[in-house]
Design an enzyme around this catalytic site. Structure first.
Site, PDB file in Angstrom:
ATOM      1  N   GLY A 582       0.823  -1.206   0.000  1.00  0.00           N
ATOM      2  CA  GLY A 582       0.000   0.000   0.000  1.00  0.00           C
ATOM      3  C   GLY A 582       0.850   1.246   0.000  1.00  0.00           C
ATOM      4  N   PHE A 584       1.922   2.955   2.469  1.00  0.00           N
ATOM      5  CA  PHE A 584       2.944   2.949   3.511  1.00  0.00           C
ATOM      6  C   PHE A 584       4.149   2.137   3.060  1.00  0.00           C
ATOM      7  CE2 PHE A 584       3.872   3.450   8.057  1.00  0.00           C
ATOM      8  CZ  PHE A 584       4.863   2.519   8.231  1.00  0.00           C
ATOM      9  N   VAL A 586       5.329  -2.289   2.043  1.00  0.00           N
ATOM     10  CA  VAL A 586       4.957  -3.691   1.845  1.00  0.00           C
ATOM     11  C   VAL A 586       4.554  -4.298   3.186  1.00  0.00           C
ATOM     12  CG1 VAL A 586       5.743  -5.933   0.977  1.00  0.00           C
ATOM     13  CG2 VAL A 586       6.552  -3.823  -0.093  1.00  0.00           C
ATOM     14  N   ASP A 698      -9.617   7.950   6.606  1.00  0.00           N
ATOM     15  CA  ASP A 698      -9.330   7.110   5.438  1.00  0.00           C
ATOM     16  C   ASP A 698     -10.131   5.813   5.506  1.00  0.00           C
ATOM     17  OD1 ASP A 698      -8.164   6.694   2.997  1.00  0.00           O
ATOM     18  OD2 ASP A 698      -6.297   5.871   3.784  1.00  0.00           O
TER      19      ASP A 698
END
EC number: 2.7.11.1
Length: 880
Positions: A582, A584, A586, A698
């Site tokens: 994503g 951020f 893995v 989010d």
């Protein structure tokens, strides 16, 4: 004598030839800007064969938008309407044009939709000039739009602003400088209603090269009596009406009656300026007189007017006129002494537009442009005026507003976590009213510039977590003593004056202590090895807050376990198994204590998230505990290695199940309801069970994880923010979230409250009902809320619900869920329910589904869904 005569004749014929050659040349296009929007750069420029105008690509004048081509049904005759540019991304997309300040410009925007997208839906959007709205464009009834505007600076911005679900587009953009002593713009810009050259014998437009200003005169048939001439008609007025217009005209068919015209307005409050153009083009006999009054409704613009023989002349109202009933009636009335009827060549009618907003202070704008260029920033919201209108102001800055007519000033700039590199740009000092500057969490190098101390308005400077070096300027330290708040944590090579002196003194004693230090280091390493052999992850005590100037990151206050990077490597078997990826970084699979599966989210070096988001997520998860929020097992905060260790969710995320990515049978309706009820409980806890309450920011299906029992766990708290309680209703913050799930009101206003999560949850609810993408990947990109709203008008639930459910649901339960979802996505946050209300309604929905179908909930689901909702008022919430 004969030789002189021959030389004189040669001179005369030569002069005549030169004169003819000059007259044959097209008028000068100096100052013209002619953009063919969407024209490929390799085809630019070109000369339009009909007009002789030179058109260029718009690529150098705008940073956004995509190229399109009008379809075969496009009937425009001009080459520039073949290409177009459309703007699927962002709200405001702007052209930046260099102009002369204080000059009247004719601005013309052309639109040739031509069904370029195959949707056959005419776009609707707004056009802005600088910070002010010019016109609402509806291309179903569309035409080229034209305005006369006096520039207020050397930069002119023409913006297309998205107002609904359709995508703005444009074919051509043209600027033509005019004489300032012609059209009146001191009362406001002039939006063209029509420009008519009267003649019944011809059609089409008269424009450049006949008109040196490239005004487009529409040959218009009023079914009156035509008058024309082949003689030359002079133009000595500032309007310089083209001779092709002045050579023709009309008189009333009944010579005893007035010539009548009208101007239709969109609103009764609109005001107009009307320009009447005349020239006497009939030879009058000695006893003939042409004389008439020029009337604009009850006002007489000029009485007993007689046009000048073979010379154009213009009359107009000196101040804007407000007409009754949305119509302005114009008359040319023959006077009693006149022997001939009125005659007119052309009329231009304009609506006077109110442009109330002053542009942002030009020095502030120039500074922001310099900063943008210096760091190569490309932000979709950084288009148009930085501060005005307020709903469209640039992301990451705040402005001060005195009144509409006073230029706003930029007072706060937050460029934290933007990945900026290099020195701190000198252009910052040109923001002379700046009060707060946040440059934290970037990669700035070099010294702290002394000019920061001379910025008298600055009260807060945040330089944390950069690579700045050297001593702090003495003037800046003096300012700090007098109230300036300066933070410089995380810059290990930065020092104040005293610490720099200490470092210099230490150079003399380094040889003395070197050997001692070496021995101590060896002993310390041996002790650490023994300690780590005895215990794995260690409890971390709360450490004091690090003051500016110290090299270490501030510690995260915690009673949970902190892991070293080597331990994380061991837990994941050297990052062997990837679970996902994503924003951020893995996510890897790991095993704790030999048996407990965990998920390890490792921050990548190129991650869009930074230490700020990492720290926010750790701190939140350390103090919140709820069965429907993902649990934090531990974290790693070692140098540049950042990782979060979570409980493992073996069934992935909700998005994977709705999209069919994980295979197997689709989730049943009752299972989907149970998952959203549990998600709602987690959000409700954040909003009402935490002190201070939190907004997730989010909420989306990829952030709803499913454990082995398909129990929902809300995850990813890196963007979470606390919000005010009591009298305050919102917190102002830079917009963050995921497109499609993002609350449009929050996007427009930067004002965050818990209702922003409610909107995002409503989108999730629509997803579990329909299993459709939030934004369809088509050119039009319809949004799921708009699509569902349209389908519901038909009243057929089967067109909305996921067909993979095969009607295996209680219709009343689905309808109730749809009603809840649509109330959550209401455009007005005030009209949305709270998460507590949503949770209660969804529980009723689930009960209805299960009772109607005779299904009994299993113990696992009951323990989550039927959990009591008693909340604590303590600073740290109780575990649930």
């Amino acid at each position: 004598m004969e030789g002189r005569r021959q030389r004189l004749l040669v001179f005369i014929f030569g002069a005549l030839a030169i004169t003819h050659l000059v007259q044959a040349q097209p008028p000068d296009q100096r100052g013209f800007i002619s953009l063919d929007c969407g024209l490929p750069v390799n085809e630019s420029p070109y000369t339009d064969p009909r007009t002789g105008l030179t058109f260029s690509s718009d690529a150098d004048f705008i940073l956004s938008g995509l190229r399109g081509e009008a379809g075969d049904d496009n009937t425009y005759i001009y080459r520039q309407y073949k290409d177009l540019r459309y703007f699927p991304d962002g709200i405001r997309n702007c052209y930046n044009l260099k102009v002369e300040q204080g000059i009247n410009y004719l601005i013309r925007a052309g639109f040739g939709y031509g069904n370029y997208d195959g949707l056959n839906v005419y776009p609707k959007f707004d056009l802005h000039v600088g910070p002010n709205m010019w016109i609402a464009v509806d291309l179903e009834f569309g035409k080229d739009r034209e305005i006369i505007y006096m520039t207020t600076s050397n930069l002119l911005q023409i913006c297309l602003v998205k107002t609904g679900s359709t995508i703005p587009m444009i074919s051509t953009l043209e600027l033509r400088p005019l004489r300032n002593d012609s059209y009146l713009t001191q009362f406001g810009p002039l939006d063209l209603i029509y420009r008519r050259a009267y003649s019944s014998n011809s059609t089409g437009f008269i424009r450049y090269p006949d008109d040196i200003f490239d005004r487009k005169w529409d040959r218009y048939n009023e079914f009156e009596t035509d008058v024309n001439t082949t003689l030359n008609v002079r133009s000595s007025s500032p309007f310089q009406v083209p001779e092709a217009v002045s050579r023709m005209g009309i008189t009333p068919e009944n010579a005893s009656l007035p010539l009548r015209f009208y101007v239709s307005l969109d609103d009764d409050s609109d005001k107009v300026n009307v320009y009447f153009h005349f020239a006497e083009i009939q030879a009058l006999r000695g006893n003939e007189t042409r004389e008439f009054d020029i009337e604009l409704e009850e006002d007489i613009i000029q009485s007993a007017y007689s046009p000048t023989m073979l010379q154009s002349d213009t009359k107009y109202n000196l101040s804007p006129h407000k007409c009754s009933s949305g119509l302005c009636y114009l008359k040319l009335v023959r006077t009693p002494r006149s022997t001939l009827p009125p005659l007119i060549s052309a009329i231009e009618a304009f609506k006077v537009v109110d442009f109330p907003y002053a542009e942002t202070n030009p020095n502030d704008v120039a500074a922001m442009k310099d900063i943008e260029a210096f760091y190569g920033l490309k932000m979709i919201s950084w288009q148009g005026d930085p501060c005005v209108p307020e709903l469209l102001k640039w992301e990451d800055l705040k402005c001060s507003y005195t009144n509409k007519s006073t230029p706003p000033r930029i007072i706060s700039l937050d460029l934290s976590s933007r990945g900026l590199k290099g020195v701190i740009a000198p252009a910052f000092q040109n923001l002379t009213e700046l009060r707060k500057l946040d440059l934290s969490n970037n990669s700035f190098t070099g010294g702290v510039p002394e000019f920061l101390a001379s910025m008298k308005s600055l009260s807060i400077i945040n330089l944390n977590w950069n690579d700045l070096t050297g001593p702090l300027p003495k003037l800046l330290l003096d300012r700090e003593k007098n109230g300036l708040k300066l933070t410089i944590q995380g810059n290990p090579k930065l020092c104040n004056d005293a610490s720099c002196k200490n470092n210099n003194n230490q150079t003399y004693i380094v040889p003395v202590v070197a050997s001692v230090a070496s021995v101590l280091i060896i002993i310390a390493v041996l002790i650490l090895i023994l300690v780590f052999k005895k215990r794995r992850p260690t409890q971390v005590d709360s450490l004091p807050t690090v003051q500016h100037g110290l090299p270490n990151r501030p510690s995260i206050f915690t009673q949970t376990k902190r892991f070293t990077y080597s331990e994380v490597e061991a837990l994941t078997d050297n990052f062997e198994r990837v679970l996902g990826e994503g924003g951020f970084g893995v996510v890897y699979h790991g095993i704790l204590n030999g048996t407990q599966p965990i998920a390890v989210k490792l921050l990548s070096q190129s991650s869009v998230q930074g230490y700020k988001e990492f720290k926010a997520e750790v701190e939140l998860l350390l103090r919140v505990h709820h069965v429907n929020l993902v649990s934090l097992v531990g974290y790693c905060d070692e140098e540049s290695n950042l990782a979060l260790l979570y409980e493992y969710a073996p069934n992935g995320d909700l998005k994977q199940h709705l999209s069919g990515e994980r295979g197997g049978s689709p989730l049943k309706w009752s299972s989907r309801l149970k998952i959203v009820v549990e998600t709602a409980q987690g959000l409700e806890y954040l909003h009402t069970g935490c002190k201070p309450p939190m907004v997730h920011r989010d909420v989306k299906t990829t952030n709803i994880l499913l454990d082995e029992h398909f129990q929902a766990k809300l995850a990813d708290f890196g963007l979470s923010r606390s919000f005010p309680v009591g009298g305050e209703t919102h917190v102002s913050t830079a917009v963050a979230g995921t497109p499609g799930y993002l609350d449009p009101e929050y996007y427009r206003t930067n004002r965050l409250n818990e209702k922003s999560d409610v909107y995002s949850f409503g989108i999730v609810l629509l997803e579990i009902i329909t299993s459709r993408p939030v934004i369809q990947q088509t050119r039009e990109k319809p949004h799921i809320a708009a699509w569902v709203g349209y389908m519901l008008t038909k009243g057929d639930i089967e067109n909305v619900v996921d067909p993979r459910l095969n009607r295996d649901y209680e219709p009343t339960s689905v309808w109730k869920a749809l009603e809840i979802a649509m109330s959550c996505v209401n455009p007005s946050s005030e009209k949305r329910p709270t998460m507590s209300q949503v949770t209660n309604e969804l529980k009723q929905c689930l009960t209805l589904e299960n009772s109607k179908r005779g299904v009994r909930e299993d113990m696992g689901s009951r323990s989550s869904v039927e959990m009591s909702t008693s909340f604590t008022t303590e600073i740290n919430p109780k575990a649930r």
